[in-house]
Design a protein around this motif. Structure first.
Motif, PDB file in Angstrom:
ATOM      1  N   LEU A   1       0.816  -1.213   0.000  1.00 54.34           N
ATOM      2  CA  LEU A   1       0.000   0.000   0.000  1.00 54.34           C
ATOM      3  C   LEU A   1       0.853   1.268   0.000  1.00 54.34           C
ATOM      4  N   ASN A   2       2.075   1.158   0.507  1.00 52.22           N
ATOM      5  CA  ASN A   2       2.963   2.318   0.461  1.00 52.22           C
ATOM      6  C   ASN A   2       3.279   2.701  -0.983  1.00 52.22           C
ATOM      7  N   GLU A   3       3.491   1.690  -1.831  1.00 53.79           N
ATOM      8  CA  GLU A   3       3.713   1.953  -3.255  1.00 53.79           C
ATOM      9  C   GLU A   3       2.459   2.532  -3.893  1.00 53.79           C
ATOM     10  N   TYR A   4       1.315   2.013  -3.505  1.00 54.06           N
ATOM     11  CA  TYR A   4       0.044   2.500  -4.034  1.00 54.06           C
ATOM     12  C   TYR A   4      -0.121   3.988  -3.718  1.00 54.06           C
ATOM     13  N   ARG A   5       0.228   4.369  -2.490  1.00 45.53           N
ATOM     14  CA  ARG A   5       0.111   5.775  -2.087  1.00 45.53           C
ATOM     15  C   ARG A   5       1.130   6.644  -2.819  1.00 45.53           C
TER      16      ARG A   5
END
Length: 321
Positions: free
Chosen positions: A259-263
């Protein structure tokens, strides 16, 4: 596996070097005439293959055919691979497989779709040979727990695969689109299939459509659609790498590091947006992505609301000049 597919895979492994017809014939245990016929079939399929006397065959840049062999080599024996020249919809085929009792992991890849599907009942334009269109099946042991994150995971997987194979840096527009610049180059559609008898989840189908070199779009989408603009992309590799990344992420959805990459790659965070939910338009600002993949929106009155996908459309407001 037919000879044509085997020869394509071998030429792909040795790009930038010639392989003689005699070498290919000996390697596959066939006649040189059989090799010649298979190469001509590949050329008819759109492969850019050149041949030089006393040198052999050379696979030049170009999208070429979709190779089942290459995809199987990357994904391994525990993933079922199906390839179609043309199909109604890879998602529809995946759902047919599940309704017939399929269980496990699979990827269905097509060169062309005649009824490609998008969210909210829309179609996904899927012309022959200029994109790659595929559906991934997973059959979780649990119910719908974690299923809300599957589309988010697929977005990150496709983003990683595109950058790894083409060098293109794309952004993610919540919840299921990838953008290059200001235009959409990839759409993702996730569908849950349940057993009608017991109501339990029998499988999840994730459809992915990536415009690779498409440069001619229908009037109704040409202002907002684009492609990666890469004419020598390996479509087999893009599909296989997306599936590989997706399986790695969804193997343990309790690990939310992706999710860090998604953000970080969000196309909407920090921007003024409007969203349409239940037929009503709302204004706000995208301020975050929560740990469930929901979009946190600050409304005009200062309150926050969280969008959870489903029948919701989000648009970035264009700045006036």
């Amino acid at each position: 596996m037919d000879l044509k597919d085997k020869i394509y895979s071998e030429l792909s492994k040795h790009r930038n070097e010639y392989i003689s017809g005699q070498t290919l014939a000996k390697f596959f245990g066939v006649s040189r005439n059989s090799v010649w016929k298979a190469v001509n079939e590949l050329k008819k399929d759109g492969c850019n293959i050149t041949s030089v006397t006393n040198k052999g065959y050379l696979l030049l840049s170009g999208n070429g055919i979709i190779s089942k062999t290459k995809i199987e080599e990357i994904l391994g024996n525990d993933v079922t691979v199906k390839i179609f020249d043309v199909i109604d919809s890879t998602n529809s085929e995946a759902k047919r497989m599940l309704s017939c009792g399929f269980s496990g992991k699979a990827i269905i890849v097509a060169d062309e779709q005649i009824s490609g599907r998008g969210r909210l009942g829309r179609t996904f334009y899927s012309p022959k040979s200029t994109g790659v269109y595929f559906s991934i099946i997973i059959t979780p042991d649990s119910s719908l727990s974690g299923a809300a994150l599957v589309t988010t995971a697929a977005s990150v997987a496709a983003m990683r695969a595109i950058e790894k194979t083409t060098g293109k840096r794309v952004m993610i527009k919540w919840v299921n689109d990838l953008y290059l610049g200001e235009k959409k180059i990839c759409g993702i559609l996730t569908e849950a299939v349940t057993d009608l008898e017991n109501g339990k989840l029998s499988g999840l189908v994730v459809g992915v459509g990536i415009n690779i070199s498409t440069d001619d779009f229908p009037e109704d989408i040409k202002e907002r659609a684009a492609s990666l603009g890469v004419i020598d992309a390996d479509r087999s590799l893009i599909a296989a790498e997306t599936a590989k990344e997706f399986f790695d992420i969804t193997n343990d959805l309790s690990n939310r590091e992706f999710l860090n990459e998604y953000r970080e790659r969000s196309y909407v965070l920090g921007k003024d947006i409007y969203y349409i939910k239940n037929g009503e338009k709302h204004d706000g600002k995208a301020v975050g992505i929560d740990d469930g993949g929901g979009l946190i929106v600050e409304k005009e009155n200062g309150e926050n609301t969280i969008l959870r996908g489903g029948e919701i459309t989000v648009r970035v407001k264009q700045k006036s000049i």
